[in-house]
Motif scaffolding. Structure first.
Motif, PDB file in Angstrom:
ATOM      1  N   ALA A 201      32.442  -7.924  16.014  1.00  0.00           N
ATOM      2  CA  ALA A 201      31.859  -8.227  17.323  1.00  0.00           C
ATOM      3  C   ALA A 201      30.634  -7.362  17.596  1.00  0.00           C
ATOM      4  CB  ALA A 201      32.911  -8.025  18.413  1.00  0.00           C
ATOM      5  N   ILE A 202      30.693  -6.097  17.213  1.00  0.00           N
ATOM      6  CA  ILE A 202      29.545  -5.204  17.397  1.00  0.00           C
ATOM      7  C   ILE A 202      28.359  -5.663  16.542  1.00  0.00           C
ATOM      8  CG2 ILE A 202      28.723  -2.845  17.008  1.00  0.00           C
ATOM      9  CD1 ILE A 202      31.510  -1.860  17.755  1.00  0.00           C
ATOM     10  N   ALA A 203      28.664  -6.117  15.306  1.00  0.00           N
ATOM     11  CA  ALA A 203      27.599  -6.557  14.404  1.00  0.00           C
ATOM     12  C   ALA A 203      26.869  -7.779  14.954  1.00  0.00           C
ATOM     13  CB  ALA A 203      28.183  -6.864  13.025  1.00  0.00           C
ATOM     14  N   THR A 204      27.567  -8.691  15.616  1.00  0.00           N
ATOM     15  CA  THR A 204      26.914  -9.901  16.136  1.00  0.00           C
ATOM     16  C   THR A 204      26.057  -9.614  17.368  1.00  0.00           C
ATOM     17  OG1 THR A 204      28.894 -10.406  17.453  1.00  0.00           O
ATOM     18  CG2 THR A 204      28.733 -11.392  15.255  1.00  0.00           C
ATOM     19  N   ARG A 205      26.296  -8.525  18.059  1.00  0.00           N
ATOM     20  CA  ARG A 205      25.547  -8.204  19.274  1.00  0.00           C
ATOM     21  C   ARG A 205      24.297  -7.354  18.991  1.00  0.00           C
ATOM     22  NH1 ARG A 205      30.374  -6.689  23.593  1.00  0.00           N
ATOM     23  NH2 ARG A 205      31.407  -8.743  23.540  1.00  0.00           N
ATOM     24  N   ILE A 206      24.112  -6.981  17.755  1.00  0.00           N
ATOM     25  CA  ILE A 206      22.952  -6.165  17.414  1.00  0.00           C
ATOM     26  C   ILE A 206      21.685  -7.038  17.461  1.00  0.00           C
ATOM     27  CG2 ILE A 206      21.842  -4.822  15.579  1.00  0.00           C
ATOM     28  CD1 ILE A 206      24.625  -4.087  14.606  1.00  0.00           C
ATOM     29  N   LYS A 207      20.649  -6.554  18.136  1.00  0.00           N
ATOM     30  CA  LYS A 207      19.386  -7.259  18.195  1.00  0.00           C
ATOM     31  C   LYS A 207      18.641  -7.102  16.858  1.00  0.00           C
ATOM     32  CE  LYS A 207      18.822  -6.778  23.201  1.00  0.00           C
ATOM     33  NZ  LYS A 207      17.950  -6.288  24.302  1.00  0.00           N
TER      34      LYS A 207
END
Length: 413
Positions: A400-406
Motif C-alpha cells: 500500500a505504501i509503494a502504490t502511494r509513492i509519487k
C-alpha cells in the motif's frame, strides 16, 4: 491468470536478486512455521499415544460390554447363553466380538509355582484392545480346540518361565490355589499342559511388581481346572461403528432379555478423545503455535517496510514506464507471499523430519503408542496456509505504501 503468473515470476526474480535480505527476513518465519507445524504434529501424535494407551486398558471408544445380570448354575445353561448371544450378534451384523472370562491359574516355573491371572478371550479381543505381540503370535481361531491350550503371556511371565521356545515347549499349570493349607502343592488339583505361542511387550510406565498375566482361547476353558466356573461367569464384548452405537445398545438389551442368566446389561467400555478433553489440549497447542508465528510475522513486516523505502527509486522508474498502481501493489505483495511460502515449505519439511525421527518415534512408543500414525496432514496444511497468510498480511502494508509513492519523488529519492 497471465498477470497473476507474471507477478509470481517477477516476485521470484526480485527474491533472487536480494538473497541476503530475503534470508534475513524469512529466517524468523521459517523457524515460526517449523515450531507451529512441529508442535501441532507432535501434539496430534501425543493425543494418539494417550488415546491408544487408554484403549489398551478400556477398549476402543465404541466397544460394548454385554454383562449378564444373573447367574447360571450349569455349563449347559452357560452354553445356551453363549449360543443366544452369539446368534444375536450375528443377526445384527456385529462381527467383531469376543467372549471374556477372568480366572486364576498356578503355573510351574523353575522357581516354583506362581499364580497367573488369565483372561480367556476370542481372537477379535486383540483388535478391540490394540494388543500386539512382541514375539510369537496372538490367539488364532484354530487354537480354540487344540489339545494343549495356547497361551499368550506378558514379558514378565515369560521371563519367570525361563523363556521356553514358542509354539513347541509345554508349561504345566494347575487350578487356582486351594483354600485348605494342607492341600497346597502341585498335586492339589489336576494339571494341564499349556503351549506358549506369543509374548506381549512391556507396558509403558508399568513397574515389574510380580503381577503375572496371560491370555488363552475362550474355547479352551473346558480343559482348564476350574474352567467350568469361569464359563458360567463369562461376559461378552462387541465393537460397533460410532454412528450405530446407541441403536445397537437398545437392540441388544431388548433381544437379550430372556437368555439364561439374563437380562444382559449393555454399556460402552471405551472413551473418545472428546471425553478425555483432547480437543481442548489441541486448541491450547494451536494457540501457543499461533503466538509463535505472530512474532515471526512482526519481524517480517518491519523488514518489508525498510525494503520498500530502499526501493523507492526502482518503483518510481517502473511507474514512469507505465506500471499501474495495482501492478505495483500485487508485485510487492507477491514478493512477500512467495518468500514466506518458500520459508513455510522449509519449516514444514524440517518439522516433519524431526517428528518422524527414530528417537522421537521411540519416545512415543515408550508412552503407549501401539499403532504409529502418520504425521497429521492437518498440521502440514495449517503450517503452509499460515505461512501464506503471514506473507499476505506482512506484504499488504508495504504494498500500500509503494502504490502511494509519487513518481517524481520516487525518482529523485
Amino acid at each position: 491468470m497471465t498477470g497473476f503468473i507474471a507477478a509470481i515470476v517477477e516476485a521470484y526474480g526480485e527474491l533472487r536478486v536480494n538473497k541476503a535480505r530475503v534470508l534475513l527476513s524469512l529466517f524468523g518465519v521459517a523457524v515460526s512455521v517449523f515450531a507451529m507445524t512441529g508442535v501441532l504434529g507432535a501434539g496430534g501424535m501425543l493425543s494418539s499415544a494417550l488415546q491408544q494407551a487408554i484403549e489398551r486398558d478400556m477398549g476402543r471408544p465404541t466397544v460394548l460390554a454385554l454383562q449378564p445380570t444373573g447367574s447360571v448354575e450349569t455349563t449347559g445353561a452357560a452354553a445356551r447363553r453363549d449360543d443366544a448371544v452369539l446368534e444375536t450378534l450375528d443377526r445384527l451384523g456385529m462381527t467383531q466380538r469376543s467372549r471374556t472370562a477372568q480366572f486364576s491359574l498356578r503355573v510351574q516355573t523353575p522357581d516354583g509355582v506362581w499364580p497367573v491371572q488369565v483372561n480367556a478371550v476370542d481372537p477379535d479381543y486383540a483388535h478391540m484392545y490394540r494388543i500386539r505381540t512382541a514375539s510369537g503370535r496372538w490367539i488364532a481361531p484354530s487354537d480354540q480346540e487344540r489339545l494343549a491350550p495356547a497361551l499368550v503371556v506378558d514379558d514378565e511371565t515369560y521371563e519367570r518361565l525361563g523363556r521356553p521356545p514358542l509354539g513347541s515347549a509345554t508349561v504345566t499349570s494347575y487350578g487356582s490355589a486351594p483354600t485348605d493349607p494342607a492341600a497346597q502343592g502341585p498335586t492339589a488339583s489336576r494339571s494341564v499342559e499349556l503351549v506358549i505361542v506369543g509374548v506381549l511387550p512391556p507396558r509403558p510406565g508399568e513397574s515389574r511388581d510380580g503381577a503375572l498375566t496371560a491370555f488363552m482361547p475362550s474355547g479352551a476353558l473346558a480343559q482348564i481346572p476350574g474352567g467350568d466356573e469361569a464359563v458360567r461367569q463369562r461376559s461378552y464384548l462387541t465393537w460397533v461403528p460410532p454412528e450405530v452405537q446407541d441403536g445397537a445398545m437398545r437392540q441388544l438389551r431388548r433381544q437379550l432379555e430372556a437368555v439364561p442368566g439374563g437380562p444382559i446389561e449393555v454399556y460402552s467400555m471405551g472413551m473418545s478423545p472428546e471425553d478425555l478433553g483432547f480437543d481442548r489440549v489441541t486448541w491450547a497447542i494451536a494457540g501457543v503455535a499461533g503466538v509463535v508465528l505472530l512474532l515471526g510475522a512482526l519481524g517480517l513486516v518491519n523488514i518489508s517496510l525498510v525494503t520498500v523505502r530502499h526501493r523507492l527509486r526502482e518503483i518510481g522508474i517502473r511507474r514512469s514506464y507505465g506500471a499501474t498502481g495495482p501492478r505495483i501493489f500485487v508485485g510487492v505483495l507477491m514478493e512477500s507471499v512467495v518468500a514466506t511460502t518458500v520459508a513455510g515449505l522449509i519449516g514444514v519439511t524440517a518439522a516433519v523430519a524431526v517428528v518422524r525421527a527414530p528417537f522421537v518415534q521411540r519416545w512415543f512408543a515408550d508412552i503407549g503408542l501401539v499403532d504409529l500414525p502418520p504425521f497429521p496432514v492437518s498440521a502440514v496444511l495449517i503450517g503452509l496456509l499460515a505461512a501464506i497468510a503471514v506473507g499476505a498480511l506482512a506484504g499488504i502494508l508495504p504494498a500500500a505504501i509503494a502504490t502511494r509513492i509519487k513518481v517524481i519523488d520516487a525518482i529523485r529519492a
